[in-house]
Design a protein around this motif. Structure first.
Motif, PDB file in Angstrom:
ATOM      1  N   MET A   1       0.854  -1.184   0.000  1.00 17.06           N
ATOM      2  CA  MET A   1       0.000   0.000   0.000  1.00 17.06           C
ATOM      3  C   MET A   1       0.888   1.231   0.000  1.00 17.06           C
ATOM      4  SD  MET A   1      -3.050   1.100   2.600  1.00 17.06           S
ATOM      5  CE  MET A   1      -1.987   1.159   4.010  1.00 17.06           C
ATOM      6  N   ILE A   2       0.603   2.218  -0.844  1.00 15.66           N
ATOM      7  CA  ILE A   2       1.348   3.474  -0.946  1.00 15.66           C
ATOM      8  C   ILE A   2       0.396   4.620  -0.621  1.00 15.66           C
ATOM      9  CG2 ILE A   2       2.648   5.007  -2.473  1.00 15.66           C
ATOM     10  CD1 ILE A   2       3.463   2.563  -4.071  1.00 15.66           C
ATOM     11  N   VAL A   3       0.774   5.486   0.334  1.00 14.51           N
ATOM     12  CA  VAL A   3       0.018   6.679   0.716  1.00 14.51           C
ATOM     13  C   VAL A   3       0.882   7.897   0.406  1.00 14.51           C
ATOM     14  CG1 VAL A   3      -1.102   7.922   2.575  1.00 14.51           C
ATOM     15  CG2 VAL A   3      -1.214   5.420   2.495  1.00 14.51           C
ATOM     16  N   SER A   4       0.358   8.800  -0.383  1.00 16.08           N
ATOM     17  CA  SER A   4       1.068  10.044  -0.725  1.00 16.08           C
ATOM     18  C   SER A   4       0.413  11.215   0.006  1.00 16.08           C
ATOM     19  CB  SER A   4       1.035  10.297  -2.236  1.00 16.08           C
ATOM     20  OG  SER A   4       1.648   9.224  -2.927  1.00 16.08           O
ATOM     21  N   ALA A   5       1.227  12.096   0.602  1.00 11.99           N
ATOM     22  CA  ALA A   5       0.727  13.274   1.322  1.00 11.99           C
ATOM     23  C   ALA A   5       1.474  14.505   0.844  1.00 11.99           C
ATOM     24  CB  ALA A   5       0.903  13.101   2.828  1.00 11.99           C
ATOM     25  N   SER A   6       0.742  15.543   0.521  1.00 13.11           N
ATOM     26  CA  SER A   6       1.356  16.796   0.075  1.00 13.11           C
ATOM     27  C   SER A   6       2.110  17.453   1.231  1.00 13.11           C
ATOM     28  CB  SER A   6       0.277  17.744  -0.470  1.00 13.11           C
ATOM     29  OG  SER A   6       0.837  19.013  -0.742  1.00 13.11           O
ATOM     30  N   LEU A   7       3.253  18.072   0.879  1.00  8.45           N
ATOM     31  CA  LEU A   7       4.009  18.785   1.910  1.00  8.45           C
ATOM     32  C   LEU A   7       3.243  19.971   2.454  1.00  8.45           C
ATOM     33  CD1 LEU A   7       7.550  18.770   0.249  1.00  8.45           C
ATOM     34  CD2 LEU A   7       6.583  17.131   1.854  1.00  8.45           C
ATOM     35  N   HIS A   8       2.286  20.442   1.685  1.00  6.62           N
ATOM     36  CA  HIS A   8       1.518  21.626   2.091  1.00  6.62           C
ATOM     37  C   HIS A   8       0.101  21.280   2.512  1.00  6.62           C
ATOM     38  CE1 HIS A   8       4.742  24.245   0.672  1.00  6.62           C
ATOM     39  NE2 HIS A   8       4.791  23.495  -0.435  1.00  6.62           N
ATOM     40  N   SER A   9      -0.140  19.992   2.838  1.00  5.22           N
ATOM     41  CA  SER A   9      -1.470  19.617   3.294  1.00  5.22           C
ATOM     42  C   SER A   9      -1.707  20.128   4.695  1.00  5.22           C
ATOM     43  CB  SER A   9      -1.619  18.093   3.252  1.00  5.22           C
ATOM     44  OG  SER A   9      -0.805  17.510   4.251  1.00  5.22           O
TER      45      SER A   9
ATOM     46  N   ASN B   1       5.168   7.484  -8.607  1.00  4.08           N
ATOM     47  CA  ASN B   1       4.574   7.520  -7.265  1.00  4.08           C
ATOM     48  C   ASN B   1       5.198   8.614  -6.401  1.00  4.08           C
ATOM     49  OD1 ASN B   1       2.917   5.325  -7.904  1.00  4.08           O
ATOM     50  ND2 ASN B   1       4.474   3.852  -7.257  1.00  4.08           N
ATOM     51  N   GLY B   2       5.437   9.775  -7.017  1.00  4.81           N
ATOM     52  CA  GLY B   2       5.945  10.921  -6.273  1.00  4.81           C
ATOM     53  C   GLY B   2       7.429  10.898  -6.010  1.00  4.81           C
ATOM     54  N   ARG B   3       8.168   9.919  -6.478  1.00  2.00           N
ATOM     55  CA  ARG B   3       9.596   9.827  -6.194  1.00  2.00           C
ATOM     56  C   ARG B   3      10.370   9.835  -7.495  1.00  2.00           C
ATOM     57  NH1 ARG B   3      13.757   6.109  -5.483  1.00  2.00           N
ATOM     58  NH2 ARG B   3      12.480   4.390  -6.308  1.00  2.00           N
ATOM     59  N   ARG B   4      11.422  10.664  -7.500  1.00  2.31           N
ATOM     60  CA  ARG B   4      12.278  10.756  -8.667  1.00  2.31           C
ATOM     61  C   ARG B   4      13.118   9.473  -8.777  1.00  2.31           C
ATOM     62  NH1 ARG B   4      16.554  15.515  -8.763  1.00  2.31           N
ATOM     63  NH2 ARG B   4      14.634  16.760  -8.559  1.00  2.31           N
TER      64      ARG B   4
ATOM     65  N   ASP C   1       5.923  -0.731 -10.258  1.00  2.00           N
ATOM     66  CA  ASP C   1       5.519   0.487  -9.552  1.00  2.00           C
ATOM     67  C   ASP C   1       4.024   0.739  -9.647  1.00  2.00           C
ATOM     68  OD1 ASP C   1       8.140   1.311  -8.690  1.00  2.00           O
ATOM     69  OD2 ASP C   1       8.566   1.751 -10.801  1.00  2.00           O
ATOM     70  N   GLY C   2       3.337   0.006 -10.510  1.00  2.00           N
ATOM     71  CA  GLY C   2       1.897   0.139 -10.617  1.00  2.00           C
ATOM     72  C   GLY C   2       1.185  -1.015  -9.942  1.00  2.00           C
ATOM     73  N   PHE C   3      -0.096  -1.108 -10.182  1.00  2.00           N
ATOM     74  CA  PHE C   3      -0.880  -2.176  -9.555  1.00  2.00           C
ATOM     75  C   PHE C   3      -2.082  -2.503 -10.425  1.00  2.00           C
ATOM     76  CE2 PHE C   3      -2.588   1.813  -8.070  1.00  2.00           C
ATOM     77  CZ  PHE C   3      -3.965   1.641  -8.126  1.00  2.00           C
ATOM     78  N   TYR C   4      -2.535  -3.770 -10.284  1.00  2.00           N
ATOM     79  CA  TYR C   4      -3.746  -4.215 -10.962  1.00  2.00           C
ATOM     80  C   TYR C   4      -4.935  -4.071 -10.021  1.00  2.00           C
ATOM     81  CZ  TYR C   4      -1.124  -6.273 -14.851  1.00  2.00           C
ATOM     82  OH  TYR C   4      -0.331  -6.463 -15.950  1.00  2.00           O
ATOM     83  N   LYS C   5      -6.102  -3.876 -10.624  1.00  2.00           N
ATOM     84  CA  LYS C   5      -7.331  -3.746  -9.848  1.00  2.00           C
ATOM     85  C   LYS C   5      -8.429  -4.534 -10.529  1.00  2.00           C
ATOM     86  CE  LYS C   5      -9.969  -2.032  -6.613  1.00  2.00           C
ATOM     87  NZ  LYS C   5     -10.965  -3.112  -6.758  1.00  2.00           N
ATOM     88  N   SER C   6      -9.233  -5.230  -9.726  1.00  2.00           N
ATOM     89  CA  SER C   6     -10.339  -6.036 -10.236  1.00  2.00           C
ATOM     90  C   SER C   6     -11.572  -5.169 -10.423  1.00  2.00           C
ATOM     91  CB  SER C   6     -10.656  -7.178  -9.272  1.00  2.00           C
ATOM     92  OG  SER C   6      -9.546  -8.025  -9.119  1.00  2.00           O
ATOM     93  N   HIS C   7     -12.380  -5.546 -11.421  1.00  2.00           N
ATOM     94  CA  HIS C   7     -13.633  -4.846 -11.708  1.00  2.00           C
ATOM     95  C   HIS C   7     -14.664  -5.864 -12.175  1.00  2.00           C
ATOM     96  CE1 HIS C   7     -11.452  -0.956 -11.691  1.00  2.00           C
ATOM     97  NE2 HIS C   7     -10.488  -1.644 -12.284  1.00  2.00           N
TER      98      HIS C   7
ATOM     99  N   ILE D   1      -0.872   3.275 -12.741  1.00  2.00           N
ATOM    100  CA  ILE D   1       0.458   3.726 -12.327  1.00  2.00           C
ATOM    101  C   ILE D   1       0.455   5.257 -12.346  1.00  2.00           C
ATOM    102  CG2 ILE D   1       1.466   3.737 -14.639  1.00  2.00           C
ATOM    103  CD1 ILE D   1       4.041   2.620 -13.344  1.00  2.00           C
ATOM    104  N   GLU D   2       1.261   5.869 -11.528  1.00  2.00           N
ATOM    105  CA  GLU D   2       1.308   7.339 -11.421  1.00  2.00           C
ATOM    106  C   GLU D   2       2.737   7.820 -11.695  1.00  2.00           C
ATOM    107  OE1 GLU D   2       0.509  10.731  -8.042  1.00  2.00           O
ATOM    108  OE2 GLU D   2      -0.876   9.008  -8.155  1.00  2.00           O
ATOM    109  N   PRO D   3       3.044   8.063 -12.970  1.00  2.00           N
ATOM    110  CA  PRO D   3       4.388   8.555 -13.299  1.00  2.00           C
ATOM    111  C   PRO D   3       4.547  10.034 -12.882  1.00  2.00           C
ATOM    112  CG  PRO D   3       3.049   8.445 -15.274  1.00  2.00           C
ATOM    113  CD  PRO D   3       2.214   7.857 -14.182  1.00  2.00           C
ATOM    114  N   LEU D   4       5.793  10.441 -12.721  1.00  2.00           N
ATOM    115  CA  LEU D   4       6.150  11.791 -12.283  1.00  2.00           C
ATOM    116  C   LEU D   4       7.051  12.425 -13.340  1.00  2.00           C
ATOM    117  CD1 LEU D   4       6.464  14.043 -10.074  1.00  2.00           C
ATOM    118  CD2 LEU D   4       8.429  12.745  -9.238  1.00  2.00           C
ATOM    119  N   PHE D   5       6.704  13.688 -13.675  1.00  2.00           N
ATOM    120  CA  PHE D   5       7.526  14.458 -14.615  1.00  2.00           C
ATOM    121  C   PHE D   5       7.996  15.719 -13.897  1.00  2.00           C
ATOM    122  CE2 PHE D   5       7.231  17.928 -17.952  1.00  2.00           C
ATOM    123  CZ  PHE D   5       8.502  17.719 -18.428  1.00  2.00           C
ATOM    124  N   GLU D   6       9.301  15.929 -13.929  1.00  2.00           N
ATOM    125  CA  GLU D   6       9.868  17.099 -13.242  1.00  2.00           C
ATOM    126  C   GLU D   6      10.773  17.848 -14.215  1.00  2.00           C
ATOM    127  OE1 GLU D   6      12.795  18.038  -9.462  1.00  2.00           O
ATOM    128  OE2 GLU D   6      11.376  16.346  -9.335  1.00  2.00           O
TER     129      GLU D   6
END
Length: 783
Positions: free
Chosen positions: A1-9, A174-177, A207-213, A225-230
């Motif tokens: 499980m991955i939880v992302s939190a903004s530095l300005h939350s 996932n938020g990491r370079r 880095d991604g994940f599968y989900k059932s539907h 998956i959540e890619p990051l561009f900087e």
């Protein structure tokens, strides 16, 4: 499980705009131990962006929004609208949700971007500061090609700046370079074009994940998956760092469950595996036939259910249902095949959405029921007819024993057998050594064959079969010349009877011939201790075959009589009889000669004795004779009184069938002489004039020694017709003129073996002057 939190939350603790701390508490579900985890994470981050310079007590006064018309709102009003805004001594931070009315969409290098513009007014009592802010975030640009995700981002974000210098370009997830090595190890790629940065990510990357539907009640999966561009650029005055996290989810893909049938029909249990499912899928229930069972209820029904996690984190459900389950349908397709079928419906649920889907299947299995071999039989005229049904046992492992003799593919002189795909038919002559003779009765001899069927591979005994039959056999034969013949077969009740030690009442009268399974006596009724008595008009001669064993001791000096064997021989002759005779006298006319054409009749007979007094008639065949007992044949002309005609034997031979041309063939007489290769086999006997014989030249007599057939068992054994040792005898006969000096056939002499051998090669060639007359007799059963 991955939880992302903004530095300005709102939940992040900001320490001098450089260190940020987030504290979280996680409580697991009750089904997963219910444990509580406390997590604290601190990060240091240096921002590279425009900074506002002012007194520490500057406060946010008003915000002007470009919608694109200008719209002025208070801070509190903006927050109530859903925006986030806060400030620190060095920073001003705004959070703008997507799809807000104050945003607009611009097309930048074929990528749609959400753009937000605002002016923030800050002031204190004596001064005011103005901060212009603008944000642009891509909302498109991702595509799916094969098994890869392509994401393109404009290289120049024109809503933010028109002319810049690119300083840094990075990829992350996932938020990491990510470092270049990490990008390569994950098979990611990042490339530049004139206008875009293009990222390629393989579907299924770790880095991604599968989900059932669940879509229309069917199982589907997606990949996210959540890619990051900087990007870091510099314009004329400032450096700007631009970061984008872009969640990508593939379209739903059907993932129908796979059922693996591991059923072993002989185990009488359905054994299937159903997979492969993601961890967010749980089995809720199974409909078996017409009954629905929850997972806990299956164990009560004696139905096995296991959940197995695979190495790739997917799971498989293993189901085991016995054929005895009441909902299993049972059907007989063939007498030896039973079919089992069971309809199943699996019900699943997906967490946490609680979406449901189902999967239906039909389990089928067929069991070949063992059909045990069986045996039966019937009694023929002179043989046992036995059949064996193979059943479903493998032919290679099935063995059949006939009286302790194992049957194989080779022929046997003691029985005949034929096999097809389902049956084995066996014909055993009643005088075969494999037959156990049980008793001698007035109706005949009782014989028995024993059959055993077993599996040599598993040492299984399937069937023991016994067939008993009564066969007519003339064990005693009395001839009018006072000769008696007795044939005693071996009986099961006296298996150890020494036949060579048997004798008549006179101990000197031993068997004329004996072997391990029979004894043959021939004697005159006025010898060997034979008694006689007169009963009315008959004379009865009686004798008996006896044997007495040695006395038996009980171990205490007491002797008891040994075993005894007695067989009564009786011959009855008519002593006084009255016959009626009618005759008519005719006047003696002067003999006259009539000239006409006709055929001479000739016959081949088998004599009952060596003196040629009694002969077997057609109704007596087959005639039973003991092997090595000589056979006496007579060829005679019928009803001819011409003394100038003589009978000549050209060729005589024996076969195993009625067909005189069949093979094998034993030559007895060749061109009027005994076979030169076996001259002692056939003996000619002279014919003298007596009450039967008026013209000796009309008769020919010869003796055949059957010992040659005993020596030729090998030839007999190799032919199917020899099973009962039936032998047929054939002769070719010609007539010649005894007084014709030119007819050499009447003066045939047997002195040159080489000449006879040469003539034997041409024995089928005869002149029309002396046509051949063919004679046959048989069958004669040799034992």
């Amino acid at each position: 499980m991955i939880v992302s939190a903004s530095l300005h939350s709102c939940f992040a603790e900001n320490q001098d705009d450089s260190t940020f701390t987030v504290a979280m508490k996680f409580k697991m579900a009750p089904s997963n131990s219910g444990r509580i985890y406390d997590v604290i994470k601190s990060c240091s981050y240096t921002m590279t962006s425009r900074e506002a310079t002012g007194a520490p007590d500057l406060k946010i006064w008003k915000i002007i929004l470009h919608t694109p018309e200008e719209k002025t709102v208070e801070k509190e009003t903006l927050q109530r609208m859903g925006y986030g805004i806060q400030s620190s001594p060095k920073r001003l931070f705004m959070r703008i949700p997507y799809n807000m009315p104050e945003t607009n969409i611009q097309r930048v290098e074929d990528v749609d971007m959400v753009v937000f513009k605002s002016v923030v007014l800050l002031r204190d009592r004596w001064m005011m500061s103005v901060v212009d802010s603008i944000a642009a975030c891509p909302i498109s640009g991702a595509s799916l090609v094969g098994d890869k995700i392509f994401w393109k981002v404009p290289l120049h974000i024109t809503p933010l700046s028109s002319k810049v210098e690119i300083l840094e370009l990075h990829m992350g997830v996932n938020g990491r370079r990510l470092t270049p090595g990490e990008i390569e190890n994950r098979n990611y790629t990042m490339s530049l074009t004139e206008s875009h940065v293009v990222f390629v990510i393989p579907i299924g990357a770790p880095d991604g994940f599968y989900k059932s539907h669940s879509l229309q009640g069917q199982y589907h999966v997606s990949y996210s998956i959540e890619p990051l561009f900087e990007l870091l650029w510099q314009d004329e005055l400032h450096k700007t760092r631009y970061r984008v996290s872009f969640p990508i989810t593939t379209p739903l893909t059907p993932a129908p469950p796979q059922i693996i049938d591991n059923t072993e029909p002989k185990e009488k249990t359905f054994d299937v595996s159903l997979g492969f499912f993601l961890p967010d899928v749980e089995l809720l229930n199974i409909t078996i036939g017409t009954e629905l069972f929850t997972v806990p209820e299956l164990a009560v029904r004696d139905i096995g259910l296991l959940e197995r996690v695979q190495s790739n984190a997917t799971k498989v459900f293993v189901l085991q249902i016995p054929f005895s389950e009441p909902n299993v349908r049972v059907q007989k397709d063939r007498p030896d095949v039973t079919s089992y079928s069971l309809p199943l419906v699996f019900g699943f649920i997906i967490f946490p959405e609680l979406e449901s889907f189902s999967y239906s299947t039909l389990l089928e299995a067929s069991v070949t029921d063992p059909v045990l071999p069986n045996a039966g039989g019937s009694c023929g005229l002179d043989s046992f007819n036995v059949f064996v049904k193979y059943g479903s046992a493998p032919r290679s492992a099935l063995k059949v024993k006939l009286s302790q003799t194992e049957l194989n593919e080779e022929d046997s002189p003691h029985f005949e057998h034929h096999s097809n795909g389902t049956h084995l038919n066996i014909v055993v002559p009643f005088l075969s050594p494999l037959v156990a003779l049980e008793a001698v009765q007035l109706t005949g001899v009782v014989g028995r064959v024993n059959l055993e069927i077993y599996d040599s591979l598993h040492d299984w005994r399937f069937k023991d079969f016994t067939l008993s039959c009564i066969f007519f056999a003339q064990l005693t034969e009395c001839f009018s010349n006072g000769t008696a013949v007795v044939l005693l077969p071996k009986l099961e009740s006296v298996q150890h009877l020494p036949f060579s030690e048997l004798s008549l009442r006179d101990p000197a009268c031993k068997p004329l011939y004996s072997q391990g399974n029979m004894a043959y006596f021939r004697f005159d009724v006025n010898t060997c201790g034979t008694t006689r008595k007169f009963v009315e008009d008959t004379i009865t001669y009686e004798n008996e075959v006896t044997w007495e064993g040695e006395p038996v001791s009980d171990g205490a000096s007491n002797l008891y009589p040994g075993p005894q064997y007695r067989f009564l021989v009786s011959c009855v002759y008519v002593a006084n009889a009255t016959q009626s005779l009618r005759f008519q006298t005719l006047s003696n006319k002067k003999p006259q000669t009539d000239i006409a054409k006709g055929e001479l009749s000739v016959s081949l007979k088998l004599s009952q004795d060596m003196v040629y007094r009694l002969f077997y008639h057609d109704g007596d065949f087959p005639v039973l004779k003991v092997l090595k007992q000589p056979l006496f044949f007579e060829v005679s002309m019928d009803q001819s009184t011409d003394s100038t005609i003589s009978v000549v034997l050209k060729n005589c031979w024996a076969t195993l069938t009625k067909d005189k041309e069949s093979e094998p063939r034993w030559d007895l007489i060749i061109d009027g002489c005994p076979n030169p290769e076996k001259p002692d086999q056939t003996v000619f006997h002279p014919v003298m004039e007596d009450e039967r014989v008026d013209i000796p030249d009309h008769f020919k007599r010869f003796e055949v020694k059957t010992s040659t057939f005993a020596k030729d068992h090998g030839r007999l054994d190799n032919d199917a017709a020899s099973i009962n040792k039936r032998v047929f005898f054939h002769c070719d006969v010609i007539f010649c003129h005894a007084e014709d000096a030119t007819d050499g056939h009447c003066k045939n002499l047997c002195k040159n073996p080489q000449r006879r051998k040469q003539r034997s090669l041409n024995r089928g060639r005869r002149s029309s002057k002396n046509p051949l007359h063919h004679l046959s007799i048989g069958p004669i059963l040799l034992i």
